[in-house]
Design an enzyme around this catalytic site. Sequence first.
Site, mmCIF file in Angstrom:
data_model
loop_
_atom_site.group_PDB
_atom_site.id
_atom_site.type_symbol
_atom_site.label_atom_id
_atom_site.label_comp_id
_atom_site.label_asym_id
_atom_site.label_seq_id
_atom_site.Cartn_x
_atom_site.Cartn_y
_atom_site.Cartn_z
ATOM 1 N N HIS A 58 26.511 58.165 77.687
ATOM 2 C CA HIS A 58 27.114 58.640 78.936
ATOM 3 C C HIS A 58 28.540 58.181 79.154
ATOM 4 O O HIS A 58 29.110 58.442 80.216
ATOM 5 C CB HIS A 58 26.291 58.196 80.141
ATOM 6 C CG HIS A 58 24.949 58.834 80.233
ATOM 7 N ND1 HIS A 58 24.723 60.020 80.888
ATOM 8 C CD2 HIS A 58 23.759 58.458 79.725
ATOM 9 C CE1 HIS A 58 23.441 60.348 80.795
ATOM 10 N NE2 HIS A 58 22.835 59.413 80.079
ATOM 11 N N LYS A 69 33.233 60.012 94.429
ATOM 12 C CA LYS A 69 32.670 59.488 93.187
ATOM 13 C C LYS A 69 32.964 58.000 93.164
ATOM 14 O O LYS A 69 33.723 57.506 94.007
ATOM 15 C CB LYS A 69 33.311 60.167 91.959
ATOM 16 C CG LYS A 69 34.859 60.250 92.023
ATOM 17 C CD LYS A 69 35.447 61.081 90.887
ATOM 18 C CE LYS A 69 35.354 62.570 91.062
ATOM 19 N NZ LYS A 69 34.477 63.220 90.101
ATOM 20 N N ARG A 70 32.371 57.253 92.205
ATOM 21 C CA ARG A 70 32.732 55.843 92.083
ATOM 22 C C ARG A 70 34.249 55.716 91.985
ATOM 23 O O ARG A 70 34.933 56.582 91.444
ATOM 24 C CB ARG A 70 32.074 55.239 90.829
ATOM 25 C CG ARG A 70 30.601 54.925 90.994
ATOM 26 C CD ARG A 70 30.360 53.932 92.118
ATOM 27 N NE ARG A 70 30.671 52.596 91.695
ATOM 28 C CZ ARG A 70 29.779 51.658 91.389
ATOM 29 N NH1 ARG A 70 28.494 51.910 91.504
ATOM 30 N NH2 ARG A 70 30.159 50.462 90.996
ATOM 31 N N LYS A 103 39.221 57.642 86.963
ATOM 32 C CA LYS A 103 38.942 58.813 87.811
ATOM 33 C C LYS A 103 40.154 59.169 88.676
ATOM 34 O O LYS A 103 40.216 60.241 89.263
ATOM 35 C CB LYS A 103 37.713 58.554 88.679
ATOM 36 C CG LYS A 103 36.418 58.400 87.865
ATOM 37 C CD LYS A 103 35.230 58.090 88.764
ATOM 38 C CE LYS A 103 33.959 57.751 88.020
ATOM 39 N NZ LYS A 103 33.253 58.933 87.490
ATOM 40 N N THR A 125 29.194 65.315 87.401
ATOM 41 C CA THR A 125 28.101 66.164 87.871
ATOM 42 C C THR A 125 28.382 66.633 89.296
ATOM 43 O O THR A 125 27.924 67.711 89.687
ATOM 44 C CB THR A 125 26.748 65.427 87.812
ATOM 45 O OG1 THR A 125 26.921 64.095 88.280
ATOM 46 C CG2 THR A 125 26.217 65.395 86.398
HETATM 47 C C1 26V Z 1 27.183 50.447 82.696
HETATM 48 C C2 26V Z 1 26.782 49.278 83.260
HETATM 49 C C3 26V Z 1 27.173 48.037 82.632
HETATM 50 C C4 26V Z 1 26.838 46.782 83.359
HETATM 51 C C5 26V Z 1 25.755 46.799 84.320
HETATM 52 C C6 26V Z 1 25.535 48.029 85.075
HETATM 53 C C7 26V Z 1 25.986 49.285 84.413
HETATM 54 C C8 26V Z 1 25.612 50.488 84.928
HETATM 55 C C9 26V Z 1 26.019 51.666 84.339
HETATM 56 C C10 26V Z 1 26.818 51.647 83.231
HETATM 57 C C11 26V Z 1 27.255 52.909 82.553
HETATM 58 C C12 26V Z 1 27.578 53.967 83.443
HETATM 59 C C13 26V Z 1 27.819 55.223 82.664
HETATM 60 C C14 26V Z 1 27.843 56.418 83.549
HETATM 61 O O1 26V Z 1 27.412 56.400 84.680
HETATM 62 N N1 26V Z 1 28.337 57.500 83.018
HETATM 63 C C15 26V Z 1 28.426 58.736 83.749
HETATM 64 O O2 26V Z 1 27.294 59.521 83.381
HETATM 65 C C16 26V Z 1 27.274 60.760 84.067
HETATM 66 C C17 26V Z 1 25.970 61.453 83.698
HETATM 67 O O3 26V Z 1 25.966 61.775 82.342
HETATM 68 C C18 26V Z 1 28.493 61.575 83.705
HETATM 69 O O4 26V Z 1 28.468 62.782 84.429
HETATM 70 C C19 26V Z 1 29.762 60.799 84.032
HETATM 71 O O5 26V Z 1 30.905 61.511 83.582
HETATM 72 C C20 26V Z 1 29.721 59.442 83.371
HETATM 73 O O6 26V Z 1 30.820 58.643 83.785
#
Ligand code: 26V
Length: 836
Positions: free
Chosen positions: A380, A571-572, A577, A679
Amino acid sequence: MGSARTGPGRDEQASPRLAELLEQYECGPIRFTGTADALYERHLMFDNVVASAAVGPRERYEAAARSVRDVLSQRWLRTERTYDRRKAKRVYYLSMEFLLGRSLADNILNLRLDPIVQEAIRDHRAEWQALVEEEPDAGLGNGGLGRLAACFLDSMATMQLPAMGYGLRYEYGIFRQVIEDGWQRAKPDNWLRRPDPWEVARPHEAVDVRLGCSFEVRGGTLGVVMDRPSTLQGIPYDRPVVGYGGKNINTLRLWGAAAPDAFDFAAFSAGELVSALAGRLSAESLTRVLYPDDSTSMGQGLRFVQEYFLVACSLADLVRRFRRGNGDWRSLPDQVAIQLNDTHPAMAVPELMRILLDEAGLGWEEAWDLTRRTLAYTNHTLLPEALEKWPLRWFERLLPRQLEIILEIDRRLATEVRARFPGDEGRVLRTGLIETDGDRRIRMAHLAIVGSHSTNGVAAIHSELLRKVTVRDLAELYPERFGNKTNGVTPRRWLLLANPALAGSITAAIGDRWITDLAELERLAPLAEDTGFRDAVHEARRRAKASFADWLKATSGVVVDPASIFDSQVKRIHEYKRQLLNGLRIVILYGRLRENPDLEMAPRTFFFAGKAAPAYEPAKLVIKFLNNLAGTIDGDPCVRGRLKLVFLPEYNVSLAERLIPASDVSNQISTAGYEASGTSNMKFMMNGAITIGTRDGATIEMAAAAGDENFFLFGLTAQQVADSRSWYSPWWHYAHEPETRAALDLIFSDHFSRYEPGAFLPLRHALLEAGDRYMHLADLSAYLDADRRLLEAHADRDRWARMAVANIAHSGRFSSDRTIAEYASEIWQASPCPVP
Ligand code: 26V
């Protein structure tokens, strides 16, 4: 909600269609007798034993939710029984996050009970609204990845797939955001403070998880105590996932951690009782809280244990279910497909190997073949700082057997690479599971790719970059494993539920098949030329904007003009972004109006919403900047009534459901190559907003579907971003673009920080001195040019409505039903299993 005696009863008001539907839910031993009202009144009285005079909205919410749960319970049981008897191949979606939002209205809609409810609440609308708002917004996720998991659950149930979600039952979800003096403050989200009517605890299905460590609360924080082995218990908490039409009701199983009951009663003294119970407390803390970092810092021991806990509980559970129906381990990949949502559950690779080697007693080759054919992985993000790499010594201390297995996988991988690319030792190092520079770390993405049969990205450009850049060597080794599955969103929540006016107009025009087959929306395309339909779309948005404005005023006192253009970026908050790019655009527009107060410009309201990771200082400063910008604009008589900026605190699923249908313009402006998919971009498109955006993620595919003439794309491509990195200089833009320079000078003159001089100097550092990593300045003038074209289009009401219709009509591909159909046929080899 009338009383049991006066309210409309089921038999009086249910249409034949509805009566049939209710019968569908009476598929177990219990018949529903009496009216829907009676069911509700009974819960209201008996669940909390309160006198009717003392009943408040919370009690009403619980009673309504319990009534809905009663209706679905027998069908929920029958669904599992059907999958079991048919020996259907099961799909398991393993995810550390499920960003569910509220369930009551969504479940009512999916059960098709809304006509009954509408009838029952006819004279009690305000009361109903208050009741609905009592449900906490279940925020068990950070953002896109977690919400995608929730949309996938909805689609899998609607498509009658024998699927189950596995996750963690965090007691605290994503923090609540409050804004104080423009700064983000994070508050705990104690969402389970009150009993949750949707969850069903199943303690008799608990599983044991053995660990090489224990836990201790020290100084208020939970720590991992190495070298003291312990056993944890995973308690399943099940939540119903109602497919549209209520035929299949799947399960989301969330694990809560507990300490096993068993301690030595014979030996304990009072002192030992206390320490034994303290031990129990700390075990429970493992699933206390969701980590609030999305794609930033990692490296916390507790997160590592959470990930293993999810994997160990889920695999033990699904293997138990598999073994109940089947003695033959060799049929595992024919009976089970496991999808890993990012690398967070990638320890499933060594854990499944451990089960097959040590518990099933299989040999390596066979265990490896079964493991790989069962598992599949979705990536992702390409951000290097978000690619998980866990210290090898943590495995050593906590999961020594799993480490042994990882090292053997790595050894065999190296042998394979050497055989395929003789003499290429660089390649052996690059593909390996272990990063050797500095302290040794396990590359979780490599583990997931090597240990599965499928790796996919979430939009075409993202899958391509993953293959060609991020894990190029592994893609060369296993090209057949790589694919793309462009994300989608559920049209039930994001159109039917969130935008009833638009949904009604669509159904009036083309019937209701679009609800489960979004490609049907194509039939709206010719209606772009139909003034009646264009007016209906226009009217739906007008209503959504008015009701958003009313809600905003009632809940925050903030007044916005529904006649202005609503322009949103939600969004975040993350540097890539580029909320800051949007902020710079607004500063320039503001500058133009100050410079030339007679300038003609359509009134606009800019909305921002989103959370920053609490440890991510640059992102928190962007929030502060946007809030100060809002304040300065509000205080400036030059622009009053023409420009307004609102930073909406506490972005969550419920806020998205309100704001997206009310937005005219959707901003998707990440640095090209950085946003894997996005999304919310799809949710805006479905609701008829017009996108202004960069060529990134799924936005590229959306523009291709809608036609470039219905989209406002601008800025560098991912290729141009990569190619210009080495020589890009933000100073060039500062020197040669008068508006860029004026905007930056205005910010750094403390115009927006009069009482906090120097507050935004770190922005200057990031945008100029440090080289502007995300290339804001490179895209700023193109953004303003696209903005000008957009305003031109908006000035022509008919043209704008045509564009909106085209966007809605061509959004069908972005249903998560389409995405799930692709996963099912191309990765899982799973078929629908309809429940009779
Ligand atoms: C990483 C970490 C690392 C430390 C602890 C918590 C944590 C939580 C999440 C993440 C990775 C986040 C990746 C993410 O959210 N990617 C998003 O995924 C969406 C669904 O596929 C996509 O539409 C977004 O473009 C993408 O940024």
